[in-house]
Design an enzyme around this catalytic site. Structure first.
Site, mmCIF file in Angstrom:
data_model
loop_
_atom_site.group_PDB
_atom_site.id
_atom_site.type_symbol
_atom_site.label_atom_id
_atom_site.label_comp_id
_atom_site.label_asym_id
_atom_site.label_seq_id
_atom_site.Cartn_x
_atom_site.Cartn_y
_atom_site.Cartn_z
ATOM 1 C CD GLN A 1 -2.926 -4.718 6.609
ATOM 2 O OE1 GLN A 1 -2.822 -3.687 5.962
ATOM 3 N NE2 GLN A 1 -3.645 -5.748 6.187
ATOM 4 C CG ASP B 1 -9.916 -0.385 5.693
ATOM 5 O OD1 ASP B 1 -9.533 -0.536 4.513
ATOM 6 O OD2 ASP B 1 -9.181 -0.607 6.676
ATOM 7 C CE LYS C 1 -3.761 -2.473 2.238
ATOM 8 N NZ LYS C 1 -4.297 -2.941 3.525
#
Ligand SMILES: NC(=O)c1ccc[n+]([C@@H]2O[C@H](COP(=O)([O-])OP(=O)(O)OC[C@H]3O[C@@H](n4cnc5c(N)ncnc54)[C@H](OP(=O)(O)O)[C@@H]3O)[C@@H](O)[C@H]2O)c1
Length: 285
Positions: free
Chosen positions: A92, A115, A48
């Site tokens: 994460q 997210d 990422k």
């Protein structure tokens, strides 16, 4: 239906938007938080960060030790909440099992939640309000739209009601919009004869995490099949959709390179949209 061309189209749309933000003096930033030393999680973060650098986003990073406390995780999130260089952030997942990921997520500024998993953002999705949409479901909608799959008016059957895919995807695809507007059925372990539902699907989405559970006999001939559920055994990726479904489906995602690339693309779309909001919304576009 490979995901890469869809992701490329999304990144092509984002590039000039990122350029405009930077030209206006707003460096878009995606903050990342990693707890512990799990090799796969560290690999995802590196990937990422590399993509962020390629696209022109900064990626401030916090690495907490494996034995970090809940308080330390929350402090890292709150520091990013207050950091003007961070437009969007992610923790994460999975975090070490001693930590309560959901409780920590609830302390995140919902407008910085890349997210789309914060309860406020799930609520916005349920109500059809603007906000970051969970990345894998958003990527599945984009994938179907890219390949011209008619979703509006179709019968979509989703296997799994998890909070990453099944639940938010059911909300997303039942919204009244041209690339959604579907009749959505969600099946799970409480539905014994789930194949009775999947066999009637125009579009079947597997999001259970049970390797090989979707077999050719579960698919209506010619139906569209999206494989999103996977389980990892070591480095081996085991998809929910059995390979033989390719013989029956009209359109199908590949075993590797289907919803993975579109998920990443949507993560960056959420990050850029967060930056645009913070830079003054449409003024920066
Ligand atoms: N490809 C990607 O980019 C990506 C991204 C994120 C997640 N994933 C994968 O997507 C999958 C789903 O994740 P999630 O977090 O949304 O869900 P989850 O929390 O893992 O839940 C799985 C769901 O599948 C249902 N299920 C499990 N076994 C079943 C069976 N034998 N028959 C019928 N239903 C069954 C469960 O039913 P109950 O509710 O009744 O238990 C549950 O609703 C996982 O495999 C995950 O690894 C992939």
């Amino acid at each position: 239906m490979p995901g890469a061309p869809v992701a490329e189209a999304v990144f092509a749309d984002l590039a000039p938007r990122i350029e405009r933000l930077r030209a206006a003096g707003h460096e878009p930033g995606l903050g990342t938080i990693l707890v512990g030393d799990d090799a796969a999680s560290a690999g995802y973060i590196r990937m990422k960060q590399a993509k962020a650098a390629e696209l022109g986003l900064t990626s401030p990073h916090v690495h907490l030790p494996e034995d970090a406390t809940q308080g330390e995780l929350v402090a890292a999130i709150e520091a990013f909440n207050d950091d003007p260089a961070v437009d969007a952030m992610l923790v994460q997942h999975p975090t070490p099992k001693e930590l309560d990921y959901e409780a920590a997520l609830a302390r995140m500024d919902p407008d910085k939640d890349v997210d789309g998993a914060h309860p406020v953002n799930m609520g916005r999705l349920a109500l059809g309000l603007p906000g970051p949409v969970p990345c894998t479901p958003a990527g599945i909608e984009a994938l179907l739209a890219h390949y011209g799959v008619p979703v509006a008016g179709s019968h979509v059957v989703i296997v799994g009601r998890g909070f990453t895919i099944g639940r938010p995807l059911s909300l997303l695809l039942s919204q009244k919009r041209p690339t959604a507007n579907a009749a959505v059925t969600v099946v799970h372990t409480g539905v014994q004869d789930w194949p009775d539902h999947t066999r009637r699907a125009d579009i079947l989405v597997a999001a259970a995490g049970v390797p090989g559970m979707i077999r050719p006999g579960h698919v209506r001939p010619g139906a569209v099949v999206v494989g999103a559920g996977v389980r990892y055994e070591g480095r081996r990726l085991l998809p929910d959709v059995d390979e033989a479904c390719e013989e029956v489906a009209g359109w199908i995602t590949p075993r590797v390179g289907g919803v993975g690339p579109t998920t990443i693309a949507m993560l960056f779309r959420n990050a850029v949209e967060a930056a645009e909001r913070r830079a003054g919304g449409t003024a920066a576009r």
